[in-house]
Design an enzyme around this catalytic site. Structure first.
Site, PDB file in Angstrom:
ATOM      1  N   LEU A  30       0.875  -1.298  -0.169  1.00  0.00           N
ATOM      2  CA  LEU A  30       0.133   0.215  -0.089  1.00  0.00           C
ATOM      3  C   LEU A  30       0.811   1.345   0.131  1.00  0.00           C
ATOM      4  CD1 LEU A  30      -2.717   1.147   0.089  1.00  0.00           C
ATOM      5  CD2 LEU A  30      -2.694   1.246   2.451  1.00  0.00           C
TER       6      LEU A  30
ATOM      7  N   TYR B 195       2.694  -5.403  10.867  1.00  0.00           N
ATOM      8  CA  TYR B 195       3.183  -6.978  10.902  1.00  0.00           C
ATOM      9  C   TYR B 195       2.066  -7.506  10.280  1.00  0.00           C
ATOM     10  CZ  TYR B 195       4.836 -11.045  12.943  1.00  0.00           C
ATOM     11  OH  TYR B 195       5.316 -12.167  13.074  1.00  0.00           O
TER      12      TYR B 195
ATOM     13  N   THR C  64      -7.993  -4.071   9.322  1.00  0.00           N
ATOM     14  CA  THR C  64      -8.373  -5.106   8.546  1.00  0.00           C
ATOM     15  C   THR C  64      -9.803  -5.828   8.666  1.00  0.00           C
ATOM     16  OG1 THR C  64      -7.712  -7.680   8.213  1.00  0.00           O
ATOM     17  CG2 THR C  64      -7.177  -6.423  10.310  1.00  0.00           C
ATOM     18  N   ASP C  65     -10.388  -6.794   7.877  1.00  0.00           N
ATOM     19  CA  ASP C  65     -11.454  -7.373   8.055  1.00  0.00           C
ATOM     20  C   ASP C  65     -11.370  -8.623   9.032  1.00  0.00           C
ATOM     21  OD1 ASP C  65      -9.604  -8.773   6.268  1.00  0.00           O
ATOM     22  OD2 ASP C  65     -11.083  -9.809   5.334  1.00  0.00           O
TER      23      ASP C  65
ATOM     24  N   TYR D 123      -3.036 -11.578  14.915  1.00  0.00           N
ATOM     25  CA  TYR D 123      -2.997 -10.518  14.024  1.00  0.00           C
ATOM     26  C   TYR D 123      -4.447  -9.916  13.942  1.00  0.00           C
ATOM     27  CZ  TYR D 123      -3.228  -8.203   9.408  1.00  0.00           C
ATOM     28  OH  TYR D 123      -3.628  -6.987   8.371  1.00  0.00           O
TER      29      TYR D 123
ATOM     30  N   LYS E  35      -4.922  -5.768  15.523  1.00  0.00           N
ATOM     31  CA  LYS E  35      -5.352  -4.814  14.635  1.00  0.00           C
ATOM     32  C   LYS E  35      -6.602  -3.985  15.234  1.00  0.00           C
ATOM     33  CE  LYS E  35      -3.848  -3.587  10.915  1.00  0.00           C
ATOM     34  NZ  LYS E  35      -2.893  -3.009  10.500  1.00  0.00           N
TER      35      LYS E  35
HETATM   36  N1  LIG Z   1      -2.416  -7.326   2.508  1.00  0.00           N
HETATM   37  C1  LIG Z   1      -3.713  -7.611   3.058  1.00  0.00           C
HETATM   38  O1  LIG Z   1      -3.986  -8.587   2.550  1.00  0.00           O
HETATM   39  C2  LIG Z   1      -4.284  -6.682   3.982  1.00  0.00           C
HETATM   40  C3  LIG Z   1      -5.724  -7.043   4.387  1.00  0.00           C
HETATM   41  C4  LIG Z   1      -6.432  -6.269   5.099  1.00  0.00           C
HETATM   42  C5  LIG Z   1      -5.782  -5.021   5.833  1.00  0.00           C
HETATM   43  N2  LIG Z   1      -4.431  -5.023   5.469  1.00  0.00           N
HETATM   44  C6  LIG Z   1      -3.821  -3.859   6.139  1.00  0.00           C
HETATM   45  O2  LIG Z   1      -3.317  -2.926   5.223  1.00  0.00           O
HETATM   46  C7  LIG Z   1      -2.055  -2.258   5.564  1.00  0.00           C
HETATM   47  C8  LIG Z   1      -1.135  -2.004   4.508  1.00  0.00           C
HETATM   48  O3  LIG Z   1      -0.866  -3.690   4.152  1.00  0.00           O
HETATM   49  P1  LIG Z   1       0.253  -4.067   3.004  1.00  0.00           P
HETATM   50  O4  LIG Z   1      -0.445  -5.257   2.512  1.00  0.00           O
HETATM   51  O5  LIG Z   1       0.568  -2.922   2.303  1.00  0.00           O
HETATM   52  O6  LIG Z   1       1.252  -4.640   4.103  1.00  0.00           O
HETATM   53  P2  LIG Z   1       2.767  -4.813   3.554  1.00  0.00           P
HETATM   54  O7  LIG Z   1       3.061  -4.871   2.346  1.00  0.00           O
HETATM   55  O8  LIG Z   1       3.102  -5.963   4.512  1.00  0.00           O
HETATM   56  O9  LIG Z   1       3.619  -3.666   4.342  1.00  0.00           O
HETATM   57  C9  LIG Z   1       3.798  -3.244   5.551  1.00  0.00           C
HETATM   58  C10 LIG Z   1       5.079  -2.602   5.601  1.00  0.00           C
HETATM   59  O10 LIG Z   1       5.277  -1.990   6.880  1.00  0.00           O
HETATM   60  C11 LIG Z   1       6.691  -2.383   7.329  1.00  0.00           C
HETATM   61  N3  LIG Z   1       6.938  -2.506   8.665  1.00  0.00           N
HETATM   62  C12 LIG Z   1       7.167  -3.521   9.422  1.00  0.00           C
HETATM   63  N4  LIG Z   1       7.340  -3.352  10.842  1.00  0.00           N
HETATM   64  C13 LIG Z   1       7.618  -1.809  10.655  1.00  0.00           C
HETATM   65  C14 LIG Z   1       7.923  -0.923  11.707  1.00  0.00           C
HETATM   66  N5  LIG Z   1       8.099  -1.359  13.041  1.00  0.00           N
HETATM   67  N6  LIG Z   1       8.156   0.123  11.605  1.00  0.00           N
HETATM   68  C15 LIG Z   1       7.742   0.852  10.165  1.00  0.00           C
HETATM   69  N7  LIG Z   1       7.626  -0.237   9.159  1.00  0.00           N
HETATM   70  C16 LIG Z   1       7.281  -1.371   9.443  1.00  0.00           C
HETATM   71  C17 LIG Z   1       7.036  -3.674   6.673  1.00  0.00           C
HETATM   72  O11 LIG Z   1       8.391  -4.039   6.500  1.00  0.00           O
HETATM   73  P3  LIG Z   1       8.813  -5.691   6.523  1.00  0.00           P
HETATM   74  O12 LIG Z   1       8.272  -5.914   5.133  1.00  0.00           O
HETATM   75  O13 LIG Z   1      10.666  -5.359   6.261  1.00  0.00           O
HETATM   76  O14 LIG Z   1       8.301  -6.093   7.546  1.00  0.00           O
HETATM   77  C18 LIG Z   1       6.282  -3.361   5.123  1.00  0.00           C
HETATM   78  O15 LIG Z   1       7.043  -2.775   4.309  1.00  0.00           O
HETATM   79  C19 LIG Z   1      -1.763  -3.003   6.896  1.00  0.00           C
HETATM   80  O16 LIG Z   1      -2.114  -2.224   7.855  1.00  0.00           O
HETATM   81  C20 LIG Z   1      -2.583  -4.208   7.145  1.00  0.00           C
HETATM   82  O17 LIG Z   1      -2.845  -4.323   8.178  1.00  0.00           O
HETATM   83  C21 LIG Z   1      -3.794  -5.793   4.644  1.00  0.00           C
END
Ligand SMILES: NC(=O)c1ccc[n+]([C@@H]2O[C@H](COP(=O)([O-])OP(=O)(O)OC[C@H]3O[C@@H](n4cnc5c(N)ncnc54)[C@H](OP(=O)(O)O)[C@@H]3O)[C@@H](O)[C@H]2O)c1
Length: 287
Positions: A12, A61, A101-102, A125, A129
């Site tokens: 994102l 995370y 998240t859902d 997780y 959240k």
């Molecule tokens: N992906 C899904 O299907 C999904 C569904 C529903 C909601 N969401 C929510 O949407 C949001 C974005 O998701 P995304 O898919 O873009 O996640 P993502 O690709 O995993 O990106 C999260 C980023 O946060 C970084 N991060 C982890 N720990 C950190 C810290 N202590 N300080 C700073 N950065 C840190 C991660 O680095 P590392 O990779 O090095 O850990 C990664 O670059 C999140 O809040 C997630 O919970 C995601």
């Protein structure tokens, strides 16, 4: 305005970076190397030094199964850091846009979850959240929480890319058909976030659900990805029990989007239409 985007190397975060290239506002993109959100003091200093007006928290995370064994780390990133960030936002009069998240729901409903539906997460997780949502709401900061589901896009690794790759290598794929929800194209969610910031809608605070329109199972989603990719792979439905995983997922997590559509005056594309846009972007790159 000065806008801090955390977790900027995630799917994102990167998608937001792509969407604001022509903005006259100043965006600061930081991932964990530049700004570890669990370091509350560093977050506070960063916000003060750069006169941040808006924090978009994409850091998280997100390893849902691993979190079952690393509950403390998941809680530190997803909950405690967010609680501290909300305090920083309040103290510095910044707006916090936070992503949830859902998986905060237990999936026992049979109609779409609204913003007021009872949270009851099934996994570590999901619990972290849900706790982050409560911490933000209780902090007294100005906030917009966007609760989303099944996020995928052109950046990062995700379900769509995995199915494209697997369906090119395997004649048959079995995919879970008893988990029902809605995919969210990261470009659509990023578009809403950018529009809230750029089109002066930051005062419309509160919690909102956001995914694409429509309802499907992971099996339906995978089947459509294969159909659109042209890969000759048989996608077969299977039950969650056939793929035991550490974290329990909700069987039903469709989100009701009435509030977000009304408040921000938006129309949301159907998941199949957004998938087509994404597949066109990925064509020639990964398939
Ligand atoms: N992906 C899904 O299907 C999904 C569904 C529903 C909601 N969401 C929510 O949407 C949001 C974005 O998701 P995304 O898919 O873009 O996640 P993502 O690709 O995993 O990106 C999260 C980023 O946060 C970084 N991060 C982890 N720990 C950190 C810290 N202590 N300080 C700073 N950065 C840190 C991660 O680095 P590392 O990779 O090095 O850990 C990664 O670059 C999140 O809040 C997630 O919970 C995601």
């Amino acid at each position: 305005m000065n806008i801090l985007v955390t977790g900027a190397a995630g799917q994102l975060g990167k998608t937001i970076a792509n969407a604001v290239q022509d903005s006259s506002n100043r965006y600061f993109f930081c991932d964990v190397q530049e700004l570890d959100i669990t370091d509350a003091q560093a977050v506070e200093e960063y916000v003060k030094q750069n006169g941040i007006n808006v924090i978009v928290n994409c850091a998280s995370y997100t390893a849902v199964d691993k979190a079952e064994d690393e509950a403390e780390i998941a809680d530190a990133v997803n909950h405690k850091a967010v609680a501290a960030m909300a305090k920083v936002a309040k103290d510095n009069d910044a707006v916090l846009i936070h992503i949830s998240t859902d998986y905060v729901f237990d999936g026992t409903a049979c109609v779409a979850y609204t913003e007021d539906s009872q949270m009851n997460p099934l996994s570590v997780y999901g619990r972290t959240k849900a706790d982050s949502e409560c911490a933000v709401a209780e902090s007294g900061c100005r906030y917009i929480i966007l609760r989303t589901s099944w996020l995928y896009g052109t950046e990062g690794s995700n379900f769509v890319k995995r199915i494209i790759e697997k369906s090119a290598e395997n004649p048959v794929l079995k995919v879970i058909s008893d988990q029902i929800g809605t995919p969210t194209y990261a470009e659509d969610l990023a578009g809403l976030i950018v529009s809230i910031i750029e089109d002066d809608m930051l005062d419309r605070t509160g919690i909102y659900n956001y995914s694409n329109e429509g309802v499907c199972s992971w099996y339906d989603f995978a089947h459509e990805i294969c159909a659109q990719s042209g890969h000759l792979c048989d996608v077969l439905p299977c039950h969650t029990d056939e793929y035991p995983r550490k974290a329990v997922r909700p069987h039903f997590s469709v989100l009701d989007k009435t509030k977000v559509k009304k408040t921000f005056g938006i129309e949301i594309p159907h998941w199949k239409d957004s998938l087509t846009v994404c597949m066109n972007e990925l064509k020639g790159k990964i398939y």
